[in-house]
Design a protein around this motif. Structure first.
Motif, PDB file in Angstrom:
ATOM      1  N   PHE A 194       0.809  -1.215   0.000  1.00 16.24           N
ATOM      2  CA  PHE A 194       0.000   0.000   0.000  1.00 16.24           C
ATOM      3  C   PHE A 194       0.844   1.269   0.000  1.00 16.24           C
ATOM      4  CE2 PHE A 194      -3.291  -2.907   1.511  1.00 16.24           C
ATOM      5  CZ  PHE A 194      -4.353  -2.505   0.720  1.00 16.24           C
ATOM      6  N   LEU A 195       2.021   1.226   0.571  1.00 12.47           N
ATOM      7  CA  LEU A 195       2.841   2.420   0.709  1.00 12.47           C
ATOM      8  C   LEU A 195       4.069   2.361  -0.186  1.00 12.47           C
ATOM      9  CD1 LEU A 195       2.818   2.744   4.591  1.00 12.47           C
ATOM     10  CD2 LEU A 195       1.359   3.928   2.942  1.00 12.47           C
ATOM     11  N   THR A 196       4.496   3.526  -0.643  1.00 14.40           N
ATOM     12  CA  THR A 196       5.733   3.605  -1.418  1.00 14.40           C
ATOM     13  C   THR A 196       6.917   3.614  -0.460  1.00 14.40           C
ATOM     14  OG1 THR A 196       5.868   6.019  -1.384  1.00 14.40           O
ATOM     15  CG2 THR A 196       4.593   5.002  -3.191  1.00 14.40           C
ATOM     16  N   ASN A 197       8.083   3.346  -0.983  1.00 18.78           N
ATOM     17  CA  ASN A 197       9.292   3.428  -0.170  1.00 18.78           C
ATOM     18  C   ASN A 197       9.521   4.864   0.306  1.00 18.78           C
ATOM     19  OD1 ASN A 197       9.797   0.710  -0.387  1.00 18.78           O
ATOM     20  ND2 ASN A 197      11.119   0.939  -2.170  1.00 18.78           N
ATOM     21  N   HIS A 198       9.133   5.850  -0.504  1.00 16.00           N
ATOM     22  CA  HIS A 198       9.273   7.248  -0.100  1.00 16.00           C
ATOM     23  C   HIS A 198       8.431   7.529   1.147  1.00 16.00           C
ATOM     24  CE1 HIS A 198      11.205   7.635  -3.973  1.00 16.00           C
ATOM     25  NE2 HIS A 198      11.477   8.916  -3.732  1.00 16.00           N
ATOM     26  N   ALA A 199       7.201   7.012   1.187  1.00 15.81           N
ATOM     27  CA  ALA A 199       6.339   7.207   2.353  1.00 15.81           C
ATOM     28  C   ALA A 199       6.926   6.508   3.573  1.00 15.81           C
ATOM     29  CB  ALA A 199       4.929   6.681   2.067  1.00 15.81           C
ATOM     30  N   ARG A 200       7.476   5.321   3.382  1.00 21.88           N
ATOM     31  CA  ARG A 200       8.078   4.590   4.506  1.00 21.88           C
ATOM     32  C   ARG A 200       9.272   5.348   5.090  1.00 21.88           C
ATOM     33  NH1 ARG A 200       7.253   0.232   0.971  1.00 21.88           N
ATOM     34  NH2 ARG A 200       5.509  -1.019   1.665  1.00 21.88           N
ATOM     35  N   VAL A 201      10.140   5.856   4.208  1.00 17.95           N
ATOM     36  CA  VAL A 201      11.316   6.596   4.671  1.00 17.95           C
ATOM     37  C   VAL A 201      10.878   7.874   5.384  1.00 17.95           C
ATOM     38  CG1 VAL A 201      13.347   7.903   3.897  1.00 17.95           C
ATOM     39  CG2 VAL A 201      12.924   5.605   2.998  1.00 17.95           C
TER      40      VAL A 201
ATOM     41  N   CYS B 252      12.991   0.163   7.104  1.00 20.53           N
ATOM     42  CA  CYS B 252      12.176   0.157   5.878  1.00 20.53           C
ATOM     43  C   CYS B 252      12.473  -1.038   4.976  1.00 20.53           C
ATOM     44  CB  CYS B 252      12.404   1.454   5.105  1.00 20.53           C
ATOM     45  SG  CYS B 252      11.877   2.925   5.974  1.00 20.53           S
ATOM     46  N   ARG B 253      13.452  -1.844   5.404  1.00 19.16           N
ATOM     47  CA  ARG B 253      13.872  -3.011   4.619  1.00 19.16           C
ATOM     48  C   ARG B 253      14.325  -2.619   3.223  1.00 19.16           C
ATOM     49  NH1 ARG B 253      10.308  -8.093   6.619  1.00 19.16           N
ATOM     50  NH2 ARG B 253      10.601  -7.700   8.817  1.00 19.16           N
TER      51      ARG B 253
ATOM     52  N   GLN C  72      19.377   6.677   0.721  1.00 19.80           N
ATOM     53  CA  GLN C  72      20.058   7.920   0.350  1.00 19.80           C
ATOM     54  C   GLN C  72      19.387   8.572  -0.863  1.00 19.80           C
ATOM     55  OE1 GLN C  72      24.040   6.360  -0.132  1.00 19.80           O
ATOM     56  NE2 GLN C  72      24.701   7.289   1.791  1.00 19.80           N
ATOM     57  N   LYS C  73      19.019   7.780  -1.844  1.00 24.30           N
ATOM     58  CA  LYS C  73      18.362   8.292  -3.046  1.00 24.30           C
ATOM     59  C   LYS C  73      16.993   8.873  -2.698  1.00 24.30           C
ATOM     60  CE  LYS C  73      17.343   8.595  -7.536  1.00 24.30           C
ATOM     61  NZ  LYS C  73      16.535   9.799  -7.644  1.00 24.30           N
ATOM     62  N   ILE C  74      16.243   8.186  -1.868  1.00 27.11           N
ATOM     63  CA  ILE C  74      14.912   8.649  -1.475  1.00 27.11           C
ATOM     64  C   ILE C  74      15.019   9.950  -0.684  1.00 27.11           C
ATOM     65  CG2 ILE C  74      12.941   8.125   0.026  1.00 27.11           C
ATOM     66  CD1 ILE C  74      13.316   5.152  -0.910  1.00 27.11           C
ATOM     67  N   ILE C  75      15.966  10.029   0.238  1.00 24.38           N
ATOM     68  CA  ILE C  75      16.169  11.263   1.006  1.00 24.38           C
ATOM     69  C   ILE C  75      16.528  12.401   0.056  1.00 24.38           C
ATOM     70  CG2 ILE C  75      17.727  12.409   2.644  1.00 24.38           C
ATOM     71  CD1 ILE C  75      17.645   9.799   4.295  1.00 24.38           C
TER      72      ILE C  75
END
Length: 116
Positions: free
Chosen positions: A16-23, A42-43, A50-53
């Motif tokens: 349901f959630l993107t990795n961006h939302a998890r981070v 976030c596994r 680092q990329k998401i941040i």
């Protein structure tokens, strides 16, 4: 959590959630979290975090200040989510759903708010 080779356990299927939302939720839960800790929670790999941040900072959702050898993150709660279907939904409203209240983390019973 993390497999023996240092990489996150594989996950198949959709979520349901993107990795961006998890981070973002992980950072909201701990503004002093290390990339390594965010990755484990976030596994994801540290490189992915680092990329998401970087993505979140580039679009103004997140900023950081260097504090010695660590970072302190700040989230802009008034920023509106990007997808047209979420028009008007702010980061604050998303995080209010995803981030546990401090009392809940400590195991206290939380009473529902009267305005809910």
């Amino acid at each position: 959590m993390v497999a023996f080779d240092g990489f996150p356990e594989p996950h198949t299927g959709w979520t349901f959630l993107t990795n961006h939302a998890r981070v973002l939720a992980s950072i909201a839960d701990n503004h002093h979290a290390r990339i390594r800790d965010i990755a484990v929670r976030c596994r994801l790999t540290e490189r992915a975090v680092q990329k998401i941040i970087s993505d979140l900072e580039q679009d103004g959702y997140l900023s950081h200040t260097r504090n010695g050898r660590s970072n302190q993150y700040s989230i802009d709660p008034s920023k509106v989510l990007r997808h047209p279907a979420e028009s008007g939904l702010t980061v604050a409203s998303l995080l209010s759903i995803l981030v546990k209240d401090e009392a809940e983390r400590q195991g206290a019973v939380v009473q529902p708010r009267a305005d809910s």
